[in-house]
Design a protein around this motif. Structure first.
Motif, mmCIF file in Angstrom:
data_model
loop_
_atom_site.group_PDB
_atom_site.id
_atom_site.type_symbol
_atom_site.label_atom_id
_atom_site.label_comp_id
_atom_site.label_asym_id
_atom_site.label_seq_id
_atom_site.Cartn_x
_atom_site.Cartn_y
_atom_site.Cartn_z
ATOM 1 N N ASP A 34 -36.266 -3.633 18.174
ATOM 2 C CA ASP A 34 -36.217 -3.408 19.569
ATOM 3 C C ASP A 34 -36.210 -4.684 20.272
ATOM 4 O O ASP A 34 -37.168 -5.581 19.949
ATOM 5 N N MET A 65 -37.474 -5.613 23.957
ATOM 6 C CA MET A 65 -38.378 -5.113 24.737
ATOM 7 C C MET A 65 -38.277 -5.973 25.904
ATOM 8 O O MET A 65 -38.301 -7.226 25.911
ATOM 9 N N GLU A 82 -41.210 -2.193 27.817
ATOM 10 C CA GLU A 82 -40.608 -1.167 27.150
ATOM 11 C C GLU A 82 -39.110 -1.459 26.446
ATOM 12 O O GLU A 82 -38.738 -2.455 26.708
ATOM 13 N N GLU A 83 -38.646 -0.526 25.732
ATOM 14 C CA GLU A 83 -37.366 -0.735 24.762
ATOM 15 C C GLU A 83 -36.257 -0.910 25.887
ATOM 16 O O GLU A 83 -36.031 0.073 26.743
ATOM 17 N N GLY A 112 -32.032 -1.211 21.187
ATOM 18 C CA GLY A 112 -32.378 -1.187 19.743
ATOM 19 C C GLY A 112 -31.240 -1.541 18.983
ATOM 20 O O GLY A 112 -30.126 -1.451 19.173
#
Ligand code: GAP
Length: 401
Positions: free
Chosen positions: A197, A199, A207-208, A211
């Motif tokens: 991921d 981030m 947070e992502e 991906g």
């Protein structure tokens, strides 16, 4: 990702999705969030949103056990609502890339490795949409399915992680706000052999943003006919509905095989939120005034240039301005706006706020010597340039460095 590369095709496929596609892809069984209900205040939460097993609303510990809640939206197909004829709104753009694999192969002359990319809406019945546009029920995804020879998949996963990081920085994200997280084995999606991921440090936390997954031969292998003839490595459901062979024929050996796929999958909305976060600036000016600027990279600015006649409705100024607008618009590099409102200072500020990188002012001197004033959004610098050089200047500005 499509026009700048020669190994990727673009696709724009349907949103309404036959349930069989999402049955074989595994979404009907596994695309669910674990939810808990608070018996005390009747609210419902994602299990991973809870801290110390307490209801975030009323602090009660009287909660149900987590239960899976499928995130896909359904809609009726046809005039009769009998509950049987329905379609899903696609929960990711990826599945249509797999089901259209043969169409793309048949209309191009592709060899492995090559990719198919798609940008478009995806829908998920999120229980806790929040943080502005970070998590919504209707959002935009941009996904690439990059098909590779099995055995080269791990190398390609590394390649795409680097490439996608570079791309985000090119869009204006600070390298120091980006981190890579390797998804733990127990948390991998059912189709993934490995996922990294990307981030980003959003204002509400790390947070992502995207991906990048090694989906192996799971997807084509799930949707193809004649599965037993194709040496599929992944554990797939037996497909008794497919009418299409979703595989690749080796041009030398004539053998059919299912390629592996590496998938960079990003949220446009999350990307936009991150870019807004980087670009929004409040500057203190002399005299205590403030200036708001959206310092977007010029290639991302919704308006590329504003052409502003010094005086409103002045026929001579307007004619020159209209010609410049037409020339700049003709570059087809994005929107160019003619602002016939006469207040130069206000126009500059308004265009700073919406991120227009360049303002072109046509004044009375322009009528005499065919020059204009160019005003830069970020430095506020102004300089005079012959009208004939404005297009080249704008082109230079819009080409990512
Ligand atoms: N095809 C793989 C896939 O869909 P995902 O991690 O579920 O993977 C990919 O989604 C990206 O889509 C995420 O990294 C995120 O940027 C974006 N995304 C997912 N759910 C979202 C939501 N509810 N709202 C906004 N963006 C979302």
């Amino acid at each position: 990702m499509v026009y700048d590369r020669d190994d990727v095709e673009g696709l724009d496929a349907s949103i309404l999705t036959n349930p069989k596609v999402l049955q074989y892809s595994g979404h009907e069984d596994t695309f669910a969030d674990p939810l808990v209900d608070c018996r005390s205040c009747k609210s419902r939460w994602r299990a991973d949103d809870l801290k110390d097993h307490k209801c975030p609303s009323c602090n009660s510990e009287d909660l149900t056990r987590p239960r899976p809640f499928n995130l896909m939206f359904k809609t009726n197909i046809g005039p009769v609502d009998d509950g049987k004829s329905f379609a899903y709104l696609r929960p990711e753009t990826a599945q249509q890339i797999f089901t259209n694999f043969k169409n793309v192969l048949d209309s191009t002359s592709r060899n492995l490795p090559f990719g198919i990319a798609q940008i478009g809406k995806a829908f998920r019945n999120e229980v806790t949409p929040r943080n502005f546009i970070f998590r919504t029920r209707e959002f935009e995804q941009m996904e690439l399915e990059f098909f590779v020879v099995p055995g080269t998949d791990e190398k390609w996963l590394d390649f795409w992680v680097e490439e996608r990081l570079r791309w985000w920085v090119e869009q204006g994200l600070d390298q120091n706000s980006l981190e890579l997280h390797k998804v733990e084995k127990e948390k991998l999606s059912h189709y993934s052999k490995a996922t990294i991921d990307i981030m980003y440090g959003f204002p509400h936390g790390l947070e992502e943003l995207e991906g990048i997954a090694n989906r192996t031969d799971f997807d084509l292998g799930s949707h193809t006919k004649r599965q037993s003839e194709l040496n599929i490595n992944s554990k797939v459901k037996k497909n008794t509905d497919s009418a299409t062979r979703l595989a690749f024929q080796d041009k030398q050996t004539n053998d059919w095989g299912v390629p592996y796929v590496v998938e960079p999958s990003a949220g446009v909305d999350r990307g936009f939120l991150a870019i807004l976060n980087e670009a929004y600036r409040v500057e203190k000016l002399e005299g205590g005034k403030e200036r708001l600027t959206l310092a977007l990279k010029p290639h991302l600015a919704p308006i590329k240039a504003a052409v502003i006649p010094l005086k409103r409705n002045h026929a001579g100024l307007l004619e020159v301005a209209a010609k410049i607008k037409k020339t700049l618009q003709g570059l087809q590099m994005g929107r160019v706006l003619l602002e016939n409102s006469g207040n130069i200072g206000k126009n500059y500020r308004r265009h700073d706020e919406v991120g227009t990188p360049l303002c072109v002012t046509v004044d009375f001197q322009s009528l005499e010597d065919q020059t204009v004033t160019l005003r830069d959004r970020d430095t506020m610098e102004q300089r005079r340039l012959p009208i004939s050089e404005v297009a080249t200047h704008l082109q230079g500005l819009l080409t990512p460095q």
